[in-house]
Scaffold this motif. Structure first.
Motif, PDB file in Angstrom:
ATOM      1  N   HIS A 118       0.853  -1.187   0.000  1.00  0.00           N
ATOM      2  CA  HIS A 118       0.000   0.000   0.000  1.00  0.00           C
ATOM      3  C   HIS A 118       0.885   1.231   0.000  1.00  0.00           C
ATOM      4  O   HIS A 118       1.741   1.389   0.877  1.00  0.00           O
ATOM      5  N   ASP A 119       0.706   2.103  -0.979  1.00  0.00           N
ATOM      6  CA  ASP A 119       1.490   3.334  -1.122  1.00  0.00           C
ATOM      7  C   ASP A 119       2.985   3.042  -1.129  1.00  0.00           C
ATOM      8  O   ASP A 119       3.788   3.763  -0.554  1.00  0.00           O
ATOM      9  N   GLY A 120       3.367   1.947  -1.763  1.00  0.00           N
ATOM     10  CA  GLY A 120       4.772   1.596  -1.883  1.00  0.00           C
ATOM     11  C   GLY A 120       5.375   0.937  -0.659  1.00  0.00           C
ATOM     12  O   GLY A 120       6.551   0.609  -0.646  1.00  0.00           O
ATOM     13  N   GLN A 121       4.573   0.719   0.386  1.00  0.00           N
ATOM     14  CA  GLN A 121       5.066   0.104   1.621  1.00  0.00           C
ATOM     15  C   GLN A 121       4.472  -1.291   1.775  1.00  0.00           C
ATOM     16  O   GLN A 121       3.277  -1.482   1.605  1.00  0.00           O
ATOM     17  N   LEU A 122       5.327  -2.243   2.121  1.00  0.00           N
ATOM     18  CA  LEU A 122       4.889  -3.616   2.310  1.00  0.00           C
ATOM     19  C   LEU A 122       4.341  -3.789   3.722  1.00  0.00           C
ATOM     20  O   LEU A 122       4.955  -3.363   4.697  1.00  0.00           O
ATOM     21  N   ASP A 123       3.176  -4.417   3.832  1.00  0.00           N
ATOM     22  CA  ASP A 123       2.569  -4.707   5.131  1.00  0.00           C
ATOM     23  C   ASP A 123       3.114  -6.055   5.615  1.00  0.00           C
ATOM     24  O   ASP A 123       2.573  -7.113   5.298  1.00  0.00           O
ATOM     25  N   HIS A 124       4.223  -6.008   6.351  1.00  0.00           N
ATOM     26  CA  HIS A 124       4.902  -7.220   6.807  1.00  0.00           C
ATOM     27  C   HIS A 124       4.023  -8.056   7.733  1.00  0.00           C
ATOM     28  O   HIS A 124       4.068  -9.290   7.687  1.00  0.00           O
ATOM     29  N   ASP A 125       3.244  -7.399   8.575  1.00  0.00           N
ATOM     30  CA  ASP A 125       2.406  -8.134   9.528  1.00  0.00           C
ATOM     31  C   ASP A 125       1.352  -8.984   8.813  1.00  0.00           C
ATOM     32  O   ASP A 125       1.140 -10.148   9.154  1.00  0.00           O
ATOM     33  N   ALA A 126       0.688  -8.404   7.828  1.00  0.00           N
ATOM     34  CA  ALA A 126      -0.328  -9.147   7.079  1.00  0.00           C
ATOM     35  C   ALA A 126       0.318 -10.282   6.285  1.00  0.00           C
ATOM     36  O   ALA A 126      -0.224 -11.399   6.224  1.00  0.00           O
ATOM     37  N   LEU A 127       1.474 -10.027   5.703  1.00  0.00           N
ATOM     38  CA  LEU A 127       2.180 -11.060   4.951  1.00  0.00           C
ATOM     39  C   LEU A 127       2.588 -12.213   5.869  1.00  0.00           C
ATOM     40  O   LEU A 127       2.376 -13.382   5.539  1.00  0.00           O
ATOM     41  N   GLN A 128       3.121 -11.879   7.035  1.00  0.00           N
ATOM     42  CA  GLN A 128       3.542 -12.916   7.982  1.00  0.00           C
ATOM     43  C   GLN A 128       2.339 -13.720   8.481  1.00  0.00           C
ATOM     44  O   GLN A 128       2.409 -14.946   8.595  1.00  0.00           O
ATOM     45  N   ALA A 129       1.233 -13.053   8.763  1.00  0.00           N
ATOM     46  CA  ALA A 129       0.028 -13.748   9.235  1.00  0.00           C
ATOM     47  C   ALA A 129      -0.489 -14.719   8.176  1.00  0.00           C
ATOM     48  O   ALA A 129      -0.853 -15.864   8.501  1.00  0.00           O
ATOM     49  N   ASP A 130      -0.496 -14.300   6.913  1.00  0.00           N
ATOM     50  CA  ASP A 130      -0.965 -15.189   5.856  1.00  0.00           C
ATOM     51  C   ASP A 130      -0.002 -16.352   5.633  1.00  0.00           C
ATOM     52  O   ASP A 130      -0.433 -17.485   5.368  1.00  0.00           O
ATOM     53  N   LEU A 131       1.297 -16.097   5.740  1.00  0.00           N
ATOM     54  CA  LEU A 131       2.263 -17.195   5.617  1.00  0.00           C
ATOM     55  C   LEU A 131       2.100 -18.209   6.746  1.00  0.00           C
ATOM     56  O   LEU A 131       2.156 -19.424   6.519  1.00  0.00           O
ATOM     57  N   ASP A 132       1.893 -17.711   7.969  1.00  0.00           N
ATOM     58  CA  ASP A 132       1.713 -18.612   9.108  1.00  0.00           C
ATOM     59  C   ASP A 132       0.445 -19.460   8.951  1.00  0.00           C
ATOM     60  O   ASP A 132       0.462 -20.663   9.226  1.00  0.00           O
ATOM     61  N   SER A 133      -0.644 -18.839   8.507  1.00  0.00           N
ATOM     62  CA  SER A 133      -1.884 -19.602   8.342  1.00  0.00           C
ATOM     63  C   SER A 133      -1.753 -20.615   7.196  1.00  0.00           C
ATOM     64  O   SER A 133      -2.268 -21.729   7.287  1.00  0.00           O
ATOM     65  N   LEU A 134      -1.047 -20.254   6.142  1.00  0.00           N
ATOM     66  CA  LEU A 134      -0.832 -21.186   5.045  1.00  0.00           C
ATOM     67  C   LEU A 134       0.065 -22.340   5.491  1.00  0.00           C
ATOM     68  O   LEU A 134      -0.164 -23.485   5.107  1.00  0.00           O
ATOM     69  N   ARG A 135       1.032 -22.061   6.339  1.00  0.00           N
ATOM     70  CA  ARG A 135       1.924 -23.104   6.859  1.00  0.00           C
ATOM     71  C   ARG A 135       1.127 -24.109   7.695  1.00  0.00           C
ATOM     72  O   ARG A 135       1.381 -25.306   7.647  1.00  0.00           O
ATOM     73  N   GLU A 136       0.165 -23.621   8.466  1.00  0.00           N
ATOM     74  CA  GLU A 136      -0.655 -24.520   9.279  1.00  0.00           C
ATOM     75  C   GLU A 136      -1.555 -25.392   8.404  1.00  0.00           C
ATOM     76  O   GLU A 136      -1.751 -26.569   8.690  1.00  0.00           O
ATOM     77  N   ARG A 137      -2.117 -24.812   7.349  1.00  0.00           N
ATOM     78  CA  ARG A 137      -3.035 -25.557   6.483  1.00  0.00           C
ATOM     79  C   ARG A 137      -2.316 -26.467   5.486  1.00  0.00           C
ATOM     80  O   ARG A 137      -2.771 -27.562   5.211  1.00  0.00           O
ATOM     81  N   ARG A 138      -1.202 -25.979   4.919  1.00  0.00           N
ATOM     82  CA  ARG A 138      -0.505 -26.709   3.864  1.00  0.00           C
ATOM     83  C   ARG A 138       1.000 -26.746   4.140  1.00  0.00           C
ATOM     84  O   ARG A 138       1.785 -26.075   3.472  1.00  0.00           O
ATOM     85  N   PRO A 139       1.465 -27.535   5.100  1.00  0.00           N
ATOM     86  CA  PRO A 139       2.897 -27.555   5.436  1.00  0.00           C
ATOM     87  C   PRO A 139       3.762 -28.120   4.306  1.00  0.00           C
ATOM     88  O   PRO A 139       4.959 -27.836   4.251  1.00  0.00           O
TER      89      PRO A 139
END
Length: 174
Positions: A118-139
């Motif tokens: 958003h506005d050239g800035q990466l939202d690290h928290d949202a990215l990390q949360a989605d990676l963690d949830s994907l890791r739990e569902r599809r290791p």
């Protein structure tokens, strides 16, 4: 302005700053006896201002130039956002593991670069949360990060312990 006391152009006028050798009807910078037609100068801008078709064409041209510049800048920003996203997904880890294929995040979550940048800035928290949830569902999509490289037995000294490096003359005789 006050008039000179004499009408003879060769006499000196009484007004300071006046040109002594010029007749009354001439102005400096114009040939003698001619004066610019101010009426034509005033008419020309008026005619330009009152031509709605020319004004509309000029503004359409400016609008097209501005839109083209806007589109070009938007494409550059979108490319930069995609690059930031790709680098971040490839480097962010989740519980000691990274995605084997960074494209899998978008494929399995449905969220692309626009969701995280958003506005050239990466939202690290949202990215990390989605990676963690994907890791739990599809290791199986993740691979473990090995921080130290495995030794490669083909590199370095070979032979039994206690033997030193092979001398040059022995290297060519084998």
């Amino acid at each position: 302005m006050s008039e000179p006391t004499t009408t003879d152009p060769t006499s000196t006028p009484t007004e300071p700053g006046a040109h002594p050798a010029l007749p009354e009807d001439t102005t400096p910078g114009t040939p003698s006896g001619t004066e610019p037609d101010r009426h034509e100068e005033e008419q020309e801008p008026r005619n330009r201002r009152h031509d709605p078709a020319a004004d509309a064409a000029k503004y359409r041209h400016k609008l097209r130039d501005a839109e083209a510049e806007r589109d070009q800048l938007a494409a550059i920003a979108k490319t930069a956002s995609a690059n930031v996203y790709t680098q971040a997904v490839g480097s962010v880890s989740s519980h000691g593991a990274r995605l084997a294929h960074p494209d899998d995040l978008e494929r399995f979550t449905g969220k692309g670069p626009d969701s995280y940048v958003h506005d050239g800035q990466l939202d690290h928290d949202a990215l990390q949360a989605d990676l963690d949830s994907l890791r739990e569902r599809r290791p199986e999509l993740f691979r473990e990060i090995n921080y130290s490289p495995r030794p490669d037995p083909s590199q370095g000294h070979s032979g039994a312990r206690g033997e030193g490096p092979v001398a040059w003359r022995e290297a060519f005789s084998r």
